[in-house]
Structure formats: structure tokens, C-alpha cells
Design a protein around this motif. Structure first.
Motif, PDB file in Angstrom:
ATOM      1  N   ALA A   1      -4.172  -6.246 -10.439  1.00 43.74           N
ATOM      2  CA  ALA A   1      -3.293  -5.658  -9.410  1.00 43.74           C
ATOM      3  C   ALA A   1      -4.614  -4.987  -8.243  1.00 43.74           C
ATOM      4  O   ALA A   1      -4.192  -4.784  -6.991  1.00 43.74           O
ATOM      5  N   LEU A   2      -5.698  -4.723  -8.641  1.00 49.05           N
ATOM      6  CA  LEU A   2      -6.626  -4.052  -7.775  1.00 49.05           C
ATOM      7  C   LEU A   2      -7.161  -5.356  -7.008  1.00 49.05           C
ATOM      8  O   LEU A   2      -7.126  -5.081  -5.801  1.00 49.05           O
TER       9      LEU A   2
ATOM     10  N   ALA B   1       0.725   4.013  -8.968  1.00 51.24           N
ATOM     11  CA  ALA B   1       1.795   3.464  -8.963  1.00 51.24           C
ATOM     12  C   ALA B   1       2.458   3.277  -7.429  1.00 51.24           C
ATOM     13  O   ALA B   1       2.970   2.441  -6.912  1.00 51.24           O
ATOM     14  N   VAL B   2       2.410   4.438  -6.967  1.00 56.23           N
ATOM     15  CA  VAL B   2       2.962   4.847  -5.410  1.00 56.23           C
ATOM     16  C   VAL B   2       2.182   3.886  -4.661  1.00 56.23           C
ATOM     17  O   VAL B   2       2.684   3.146  -3.619  1.00 56.23           O
ATOM     18  N   ALA B   3       0.874   3.722  -4.621  1.00 50.61           N
ATOM     19  CA  ALA B   3       0.204   3.028  -3.874  1.00 50.61           C
ATOM     20  C   ALA B   3       0.394   1.513  -4.068  1.00 50.61           C
ATOM     21  O   ALA B   3       0.712   0.889  -3.067  1.00 50.61           O
TER      22      ALA B   3
ATOM     23  N   ALA C   1       3.281  -1.664 -10.863  1.00 50.83           N
ATOM     24  CA  ALA C   1       3.385  -0.391 -10.578  1.00 50.83           C
ATOM     25  C   ALA C   1       4.194  -0.015 -11.849  1.00 50.83           C
ATOM     26  O   ALA C   1       4.254   1.045 -12.422  1.00 50.83           O
ATOM     27  N   ALA C   2       5.369  -0.927 -12.170  1.00 49.47           N
ATOM     28  CA  ALA C   2       6.236  -0.195 -13.152  1.00 49.47           C
ATOM     29  C   ALA C   2       5.420  -0.267 -14.658  1.00 49.47           C
ATOM     30  O   ALA C   2       5.668   0.583 -15.334  1.00 49.47           O
ATOM     31  N   LEU C   3       4.694  -1.154 -14.894  1.00 51.93           N
ATOM     32  CA  LEU C   3       3.571  -1.200 -15.837  1.00 51.93           C
ATOM     33  C   LEU C   3       2.825   0.025 -15.832  1.00 51.93           C
ATOM     34  O   LEU C   3       2.584   0.836 -17.362  1.00 51.93           O
TER      35      LEU C   3
ATOM     36  N   ALA D   1       3.588  -3.160  -2.141  1.00 45.79           N
ATOM     37  CA  ALA D   1       4.571  -4.226  -2.175  1.00 45.79           C
ATOM     38  C   ALA D   1       5.466  -4.041  -1.178  1.00 45.79           C
ATOM     39  O   ALA D   1       5.991  -5.276  -0.858  1.00 45.79           O
ATOM     40  N   ALA D   2       6.079  -2.955  -0.885  1.00 44.15           N
ATOM     41  CA  ALA D   2       6.944  -2.711   0.240  1.00 44.15           C
ATOM     42  C   ALA D   2       6.501  -3.453   1.697  1.00 44.15           C
ATOM     43  O   ALA D   2       7.228  -4.101   2.385  1.00 44.15           O
TER      44      ALA D   2
END
Length: 209
Positions: A82-83, A147-149, A200-202, A154-155
Motif C-alpha cells: 500500500a505504501l 484507510a481514507v488516504a 483500505a478495506a483490509l 484510489a478514487a
């Protein structure tokens, strides 16, 4: 009036591919996970502005290749994965802000989702505003809701991907060789969006490690 579209910048292959090397994969994987966990824990414990500024600008000073060597070979749906992807999104934006902003704006024009709101960029956006958004998203990973970040990143990727697809279709109708390049760009951005959403879900489930 929409901005004129420019020939896409040819990003180095390192920007979308993990590095290959002779190190032991198990050792590389262990270092990636341990370093990612230690970094996030360290910043959450002491989120000083100086440290956050250094983390956001790290790849500017040392190069995205350094980040890639550390985390790019980790599995996509992991903390180091993710990072790496958040740093990669920022690097892609900074390498060609005019082009990426154009693709983002085209994606917003065709969007029927809440992605423009989630991403948080003005619409239409300027390259300076998109560059600021890239820094804000990366900073949010360390100094905000992780998660928001990731969801904002992603968006942004989904919107830029949609824009790249739209422009690719337009280029294809006039027989431009840019169509295939943009189609590949759209696919890679879409994949980034999928991976960041999964991470984010994880994270929300407490199982991103």
C-alpha cells in the motif's frame, strides 16, 4: 475550454514494475514488512511536522527507485504494498502534472460516481491543485485516517484511468498511435485503484500487515 492534450510522458519502467534482483525473496519480504510497520508506528507515535514533511518529500530527494527497492516487491494487498502504491501515485503526478490533471479532469467529466468527492480535488483542477492533492493524500497516510488516504488515492486513480480511456478512444478514431499508450496507462491506473481500495478495506478490518 478543456486543455489541449499533449503526448504522454514516457515514465521509466520502474514506475510501474517491481525491481528484480538477486536478494533472497524471503529476506526482502521480511524487510519490507518490518520497515513499513515500523515507519507507520513511529509516525503515529510522534507525528511531528518535520518528520511528515520529510516523508512526503522523501522520493523527491532520494528518487522513487529507493522506495521501490524497499517496498515494490511486496504483495499488493499488504502494508508495504500500500505504501509503495501511494508513493507511486504521487510520483506519477509529479512527473507529468499537466497531463495527469488533464486526464483527471476528463475522468471527472464522465464520472457518475462519488469519486470526485472522495478524491477531493477541485473540478476542474489545475496542475498546482493536483500536485497539492498528491502531497495531501500521502501526508494523510501518516497523519490521518490511513484507510481514507488510500481511498482518496484510489478514487484519483479511477478518475485518471477513466480520463485516459476517454482520450484513448478519441485518439483511436483518428488513427493515432497514442491510443494504445493511453489504454495501457488507463489499465495501470485502474489496477492501482483496485489495489488501494483492497488495502483500505483490509486496514479497516485490522488485517493489513
Amino acid at each position: 475550454m478543456p486543455r489541449d492534450f499533449h503526448r504522454p510522458t514516457q515514465f521509466p519502467s520502474a514506475a510501474f514494475e517491481a525491481f528484480q534482483g538477486g536478494e533472497d525473496p524471503a529476506t526482502v519480504n521480511r524487510i519490507a514488512h518490518e520497515s513499513a510497520a515500523a515507519l507507520v508506528a513511529r509516525v503515529k507515535h510522534d507525528p511531528s511536522p518535520e518528520i511528515l514533511d520529510r516523508l512526503v518529500s522523501f522520493s523527491d530527494e532520494h528518487g522513487i527507485d529507493v522506495v521501490a527497492e524497499l517496498w515494490a516487491r511486496a504483495a499488493p494487498h499488504t502494508l508495504p504494498g500500500a505504501l509503495w502504491r501511494i508513493y507511486l501515485v504521487r510520483a506519477v503526478i509529479r512527473q507529468a502534472p499537466d497531463e495527469v490533471t488533464y486526464l483527471f479532469d476528463r475522468g471527472v467529466e464522465t464520472s457518475t460516481t462519488i469519486d470526485p468527492i472522495v478524491a477531493g480535488a477541485p473540478t476542474p483542477a489545475t496542475p498546482a491543485e493536483v500536485l497539492a492533492l498528491a502531497d495531501l493524500i500521502l501526508r494523510g497516510v501518516f497523519d490521518g485516517d490511513f484507510a481514507v488516504a488510500l481511498e482518496r488515492g484510489a478514487a484519483f486513480c479511477r478518475l485518471a484511468s477513466a480520463g485516459a480511456t476517454t482520450v484513448a478512444d478519441e485518439q483511436d478514431t483518428i488513427g493515432s498511435d497514442l491510443a494504445s499508450t493511453l489504454t495501457r496507462r488507463a489499465l495501470r491506473l485502474s489496477e492501482l485503484g483496485v489495489d488501494l481500495t483492497a488495502c483500505a478495506a483490509l486496514w479497516r478490518a485490522g488485517s493489513l500487515d
